[in-house]
Design an enzyme around this catalytic site. Structure first.
Site, PDB file in Angstrom:
ATOM      1  N   LYS A  91       5.848  51.679  64.922  1.00 54.34           N
ATOM      2  CA  LYS A  91       6.766  51.076  63.933  1.00 54.34           C
ATOM      3  C   LYS A  91       8.215  51.286  64.376  1.00 54.34           C
ATOM      4  O   LYS A  91       9.053  50.398  64.242  1.00 54.34           O
ATOM      5  CB  LYS A  91       6.536  51.678  62.540  1.00 54.34           C
ATOM      6  CG  LYS A  91       5.227  51.294  61.877  1.00 54.34           C
ATOM      7  CD  LYS A  91       5.094  49.803  61.566  1.00 54.34           C
ATOM      8  CE  LYS A  91       6.053  49.329  60.510  1.00 54.34           C
ATOM      9  NZ  LYS A  91       5.790  47.901  60.141  1.00 54.34           N
ATOM     10  N   THR A 102       8.725  51.735  57.751  1.00 56.15           N
ATOM     11  CA  THR A 102       8.272  52.923  57.038  1.00 56.15           C
ATOM     12  C   THR A 102       9.241  54.093  57.225  1.00 56.15           C
ATOM     13  O   THR A 102       9.956  54.152  58.232  1.00 56.15           O
ATOM     14  CB  THR A 102       6.879  53.333  57.575  1.00 56.15           C
ATOM     15  OG1 THR A 102       6.570  54.658  57.156  1.00 56.15           O
ATOM     16  CG2 THR A 102       6.834  53.330  59.102  1.00 56.15           C
ATOM     17  N   ASP A 103       9.217  55.020  56.287  1.00 58.79           N
ATOM     18  CA  ASP A 103      10.040  56.240  56.440  1.00 58.79           C
ATOM     19  C   ASP A 103       9.466  57.163  57.525  1.00 58.79           C
ATOM     20  O   ASP A 103      10.139  58.098  57.965  1.00 58.79           O
ATOM     21  CB  ASP A 103      10.156  56.998  55.100  1.00 58.79           C
ATOM     22  CG  ASP A 103       8.817  57.468  54.536  1.00 58.79           C
ATOM     23  OD1 ASP A 103       7.755  57.135  55.107  1.00 58.79           O
ATOM     24  OD2 ASP A 103       8.832  58.184  53.510  1.00 58.79           O
ATOM     25  N   GLU A 104       8.216  56.875  57.978  1.00 58.34           N
ATOM     26  CA  GLU A 104       7.580  57.786  58.938  1.00 58.34           C
ATOM     27  C   GLU A 104       8.280  57.779  60.295  1.00 58.34           C
ATOM     28  O   GLU A 104       8.111  58.693  61.090  1.00 58.34           O
ATOM     29  CB  GLU A 104       6.082  57.461  59.070  1.00 58.34           C
ATOM     30  CG  GLU A 104       5.400  57.496  57.716  1.00 58.34           C
ATOM     31  CD  GLU A 104       3.889  57.493  57.743  1.00 58.34           C
ATOM     32  OE1 GLU A 104       3.296  57.859  58.762  1.00 58.34           O
ATOM     33  OE2 GLU A 104       3.298  57.125  56.710  1.00 58.34           O
TER      34      GLU A 104
HETATM   35  P1  NAD Z   1      -2.229  46.877  55.290  1.00 58.42           P
HETATM   36  O1  NAD Z   1      -2.901  47.559  56.426  1.00 58.42           O
HETATM   37  O2  NAD Z   1      -2.812  46.968  53.926  1.00 58.42           O
HETATM   38  O3  NAD Z   1      -2.095  45.307  55.606  1.00 58.42           O
HETATM   39  C1  NAD Z   1      -1.695  44.827  56.851  1.00 58.42           C
HETATM   40  C2  NAD Z   1      -1.924  43.309  56.867  1.00 58.42           C
HETATM   41  O4  NAD Z   1      -1.488  42.819  58.138  1.00 58.42           O
HETATM   42  C3  NAD Z   1      -3.385  42.923  56.715  1.00 58.42           C
HETATM   43  O5  NAD Z   1      -3.498  41.829  55.822  1.00 58.42           O
HETATM   44  C4  NAD Z   1      -3.808  42.524  58.126  1.00 58.42           C
HETATM   45  O6  NAD Z   1      -4.830  41.561  58.150  1.00 58.42           O
HETATM   46  C5  NAD Z   1      -2.494  41.977  58.667  1.00 58.42           C
HETATM   47  N1  NAD Z   1      -2.422  42.064  60.142  1.00 58.42           N
HETATM   48  C6  NAD Z   1      -2.691  43.156  60.916  1.00 58.42           C
HETATM   49  N2  NAD Z   1      -2.533  42.848  62.210  1.00 58.42           N
HETATM   50  C7  NAD Z   1      -2.127  41.550  62.253  1.00 58.42           C
HETATM   51  C8  NAD Z   1      -1.790  40.659  63.314  1.00 58.42           C
HETATM   52  N3  NAD Z   1      -1.854  41.069  64.593  1.00 58.42           N
HETATM   53  N4  NAD Z   1      -1.409  39.408  63.006  1.00 58.42           N
HETATM   54  C9  NAD Z   1      -1.348  38.996  61.716  1.00 58.42           C
HETATM   55  N5  NAD Z   1      -1.682  39.773  60.675  1.00 58.42           N
HETATM   56  C10 NAD Z   1      -2.064  41.045  60.948  1.00 58.42           C
HETATM   57  O7  NAD Z   1      -0.724  47.382  55.315  1.00 58.42           O
HETATM   58  P2  NAD Z   1       0.264  47.739  54.115  1.00 58.42           P
HETATM   59  O8  NAD Z   1       0.004  49.115  53.659  1.00 58.42           O
HETATM   60  O9  NAD Z   1       0.257  46.621  53.145  1.00 58.42           O
HETATM   61  O10 NAD Z   1       1.650  47.755  54.913  1.00 58.42           O
HETATM   62  C11 NAD Z   1       2.394  46.554  55.080  1.00 58.42           C
HETATM   63  C12 NAD Z   1       3.653  46.862  55.870  1.00 58.42           C
HETATM   64  O11 NAD Z   1       4.433  47.818  55.153  1.00 58.42           O
HETATM   65  C13 NAD Z   1       3.392  47.488  57.244  1.00 58.42           C
HETATM   66  O12 NAD Z   1       4.330  46.950  58.136  1.00 58.42           O
HETATM   67  C14 NAD Z   1       3.609  48.974  57.032  1.00 58.42           C
HETATM   68  O13 NAD Z   1       4.048  49.581  58.217  1.00 58.42           O
HETATM   69  C15 NAD Z   1       4.700  48.945  55.978  1.00 58.42           C
HETATM   70  N6  NAD Z   1       4.734  50.135  55.084  1.00 58.42           N
HETATM   71  C16 NAD Z   1       3.613  50.541  54.432  1.00 58.42           C
HETATM   72  C17 NAD Z   1       3.677  51.626  53.542  1.00 58.42           C
HETATM   73  C18 NAD Z   1       2.471  52.110  52.778  1.00 58.42           C
HETATM   74  O14 NAD Z   1       2.541  53.124  52.091  1.00 58.42           O
HETATM   75  N7  NAD Z   1       1.361  51.401  52.808  1.00 58.42           N
HETATM   76  C19 NAD Z   1       4.891  52.293  53.364  1.00 58.42           C
HETATM   77  C20 NAD Z   1       6.031  51.854  54.062  1.00 58.42           C
HETATM   78  C21 NAD Z   1       5.935  50.746  54.911  1.00 58.42           C
HETATM   79  P1  TYD Z   2      -2.182  58.491  53.929  1.00 59.89           P
HETATM   80  O1  TYD Z   2      -2.559  57.819  52.641  1.00 59.89           O
HETATM   81  O2  TYD Z   2      -3.025  58.254  55.132  1.00 59.89           O
HETATM   82  O3  TYD Z   2      -0.658  58.075  54.218  1.00 59.89           O
HETATM   83  P2  TYD Z   2       0.364  58.651  55.355  1.00 59.89           P
HETATM   84  O4  TYD Z   2      -0.376  59.446  56.323  1.00 59.89           O
HETATM   85  O5  TYD Z   2       0.881  57.397  55.943  1.00 59.89           O
HETATM   86  O6  TYD Z   2       1.389  59.440  54.580  1.00 59.89           O
HETATM   87  O7  TYD Z   2      -2.100  60.055  53.686  1.00 59.89           O
HETATM   88  C1  TYD Z   2      -1.289  60.601  52.694  1.00 59.89           C
HETATM   89  C2  TYD Z   2      -1.370  62.108  52.801  1.00 59.89           C
HETATM   90  O8  TYD Z   2      -2.702  62.526  52.485  1.00 59.89           O
HETATM   91  C3  TYD Z   2      -1.112  62.608  54.214  1.00 59.89           C
HETATM   92  O9  TYD Z   2      -0.412  63.865  54.132  1.00 59.89           O
HETATM   93  C4  TYD Z   2      -2.501  62.826  54.803  1.00 59.89           C
HETATM   94  C5  TYD Z   2      -3.319  63.223  53.581  1.00 59.89           C
HETATM   95  N1  TYD Z   2      -4.736  62.825  53.608  1.00 59.89           N
HETATM   96  C6  TYD Z   2      -5.739  63.751  53.357  1.00 59.89           C
HETATM   97  O10 TYD Z   2      -5.455  64.944  53.120  1.00 59.89           O
HETATM   98  N2  TYD Z   2      -7.033  63.357  53.393  1.00 59.89           N
HETATM   99  C7  TYD Z   2      -7.392  62.054  53.648  1.00 59.89           C
HETATM  100  O11 TYD Z   2      -8.615  61.742  53.687  1.00 59.89           O
HETATM  101  C8  TYD Z   2      -6.363  61.099  53.892  1.00 59.89           C
HETATM  102  C9  TYD Z   2      -6.692  59.663  54.190  1.00 59.89           C
HETATM  103  C10 TYD Z   2      -5.036  61.516  53.863  1.00 59.89           C
END
Ligand code: NAD
Ligand code: TYD
Length: 357
Positions: free
Chosen positions: A161, A131-133
């Site tokens: 991460k 992630t960019d975080e």
């Molecule tokens: P998500 O929470 O929707 O899904 C995570 C998946 O991992 C689920 O299916 C869960 O069952 C599985 N999982 C969790 N713990 C596990 C374990 N111990 N063993 C096996 N499986 C396990 O997550 P997402 O939003 O789809 O993110 C996927 C990846 O992308 C993550 O690594 C996250 O850090 C990265 N990412 C997410 C975003 C975003 O905006 N969602 C952005 C950048 C990077």
């Molecule tokens: P989120 O979807 O949790 O992603 P991330 O924190 O990983 O960027 O949140 C996106 C933005 O929205 C973040 O600045 C936090 C804000 N936010 C709210 O203001 N209210 C909410 O209920 C949630 C879940 C997030």
């Protein structure tokens, strides 16, 4: 024939990656390895689950023996690692769970791959999705994260991460494990668990519930449609340079308030409600501790080296997303029953507390 293990394939981004690979590469074998936590949902994959090149294995990435066994059984040569605990607010509540999966789970997968491949690196790839975080926060209106931006994580999620990313690079540098890391901005689209901003707010608008905006809502995120991320993963998995890091971003910066207003307009329109009807649901609540002010990605390395660019404009992606959640009310109702409701109560005390009333 490639034998690819996709971890976290039942989650939000993982399910889009699984779908893309299973449909685009009928000659590959795609093994979806997922623990099925609250965020993992096999309903996300009903359209591809019967394909002959797809198999699901339930398991925990922290279970080293189980991971090693699956690598052997399917003779895995490529790993796309998405499994993680992914929600910042949960990480503030339970940092240990994040260290366990995102750090120790990643380490267990790395060690299993290293020992299974045992130096025969040719044709192998360990692709770690991050992630960019991990880069921390940017000021409003100033600068972008590049691949060389110093790591500066602020939440337990981003710290876990970041630690996972460091282990991946350490395995590359120390043992020669062929690894790639990508750091992506906020994704949005179908099948995202409704604890994240966009699906949570669509669901709340649908039910006329308060929309809890943290603080003033001035925080900025860079949004990428999830299918564009899946396409980037496909491009990088096949053509990315081993040992490299690539940033992936949508180039769609929005403040939370601007995004919420756009979301309300789109959702109200698709529900046939008068324009702005749901504006009254906006409720400012206490800010998230350590809340990063702004994320913004410079994706020029990926664009210049591999020619990837996002294909879905933000307005179109948002409309597609809202439409999907409104058309899939059952999916929303299912995943928000039981466990998630109890979590919500724990997080906010009650729905009334979440609304600030
Ligand atoms: P998500 O929470 O929707 O899904 C995570 C998946 O991992 C689920 O299916 C869960 O069952 C599985 N999982 C969790 N713990 C596990 C374990 N111990 N063993 C096996 N499986 C396990 O997550 P997402 O939003 O789809 O993110 C996927 C990846 O992308 C993550 O690594 C996250 O850090 C990265 N990412 C997410 C975003 C975003 O905006 N969602 C952005 C950048 C990077
Ligand atoms: P989120 O979807 O949790 O992603 P991330 O924190 O990983 O960027 O949140 C996106 C933005 O929205 C973040 O600045 C936090 C804000 N936010 C709210 O203001 N209210 C909410 O209920 C949630 C879940 C997030």
């Amino acid at each position: 024939m490639k034998h690819i293990l996709i971890t976290g394939g039942a989650g939000f981004i993982g399910s889009h990656v699984v779908r893309l690979f299973v449909t685009k590469y009928p000659d590959y074998r795609i093994v979806n390895f997922d623990k099925l936590t609250y965020a993992g949902n096999l309903e996300n994959l009903t359209d591809v689950e019967r394909r002959p090149n797809y198999v699901f294995e339930r398991g925990d990435i922290c279970d080293y023996e189980r991971v090693a066994e699956v690598l052997r059984r399917y003779d895995i040569d490529g790993i796309i690692h998405l499994a993680a605990e992914s929600h910042v607010d949960r990480s503030i509540e339970d940092p240990f769970g994040f260290a366990r999966t995102n750090v120790m789970g990643t380490l267990s997968l790395l060690q299993a791959a290293r020992l299974y491949w045992n130096g025969a690196w040719e044709g192998k790839c360990f692709y770690h999705i991050s992630t960019d975080e991990v880069y921390g926060a940017l000021p409003l209106g100033g600068g972008h994260f590049t691949e060389t931006t110093r790591y500066d994580p602020h939440s337990p999620y981003s710290a876990s991460k970041a630690s996972g990313d460091h282990f991946v690079r350490a395995f590359h540098d120390t043992y020669g494990l062929p690894a790639i890391v990508t750091n992506c901005s906020n994704n949005y689209g179908p099948c995202q668990f409704p604890e994240k901003l966009i699906p949570l707010f669509i669901n709340n608008i649908r039910h006329g519930r308060p929309l809890p905006v943290y603080g003033r809502g001035e925080n900025v995120r860079d949004w990428l449609y999830v299918e564009d991320h899946a396409r980037a993963i496909d491009t990088i998995f096949h053509r990315g340079r081993i040992g490299e890091t690539y940033n992936i971003g949508g180039g769609n910066e929005r403040s939370n308030m601007a995004l919420v207003r756009e979301l309300i307009r789109t959702t109200d329109r698709l529900l046939g409600r008068p324009e702005g009807a749901s504006e009254r649901l906006i409720t400012h609540v206490a800010d998230r501790p350590g809340h990063d002010l702004r994320y913004a990605i410079d994706a020029s390395k990926l664009r210049n080296e591999l020619g990837w660019r996002p294909e879905v404009p933000f307005g179109e992606g948002l409309e597609r997303t809202v439409r999907w959640y409104l058309d899939n009310g059952e999916w929303l109702d299912h995943v928000t029953s039981g466990a998630y409701e109890r979590y919500y109560e724990r997080m906010y005390g009650s729905r009334a507390a979440a609304s600030g009333r």
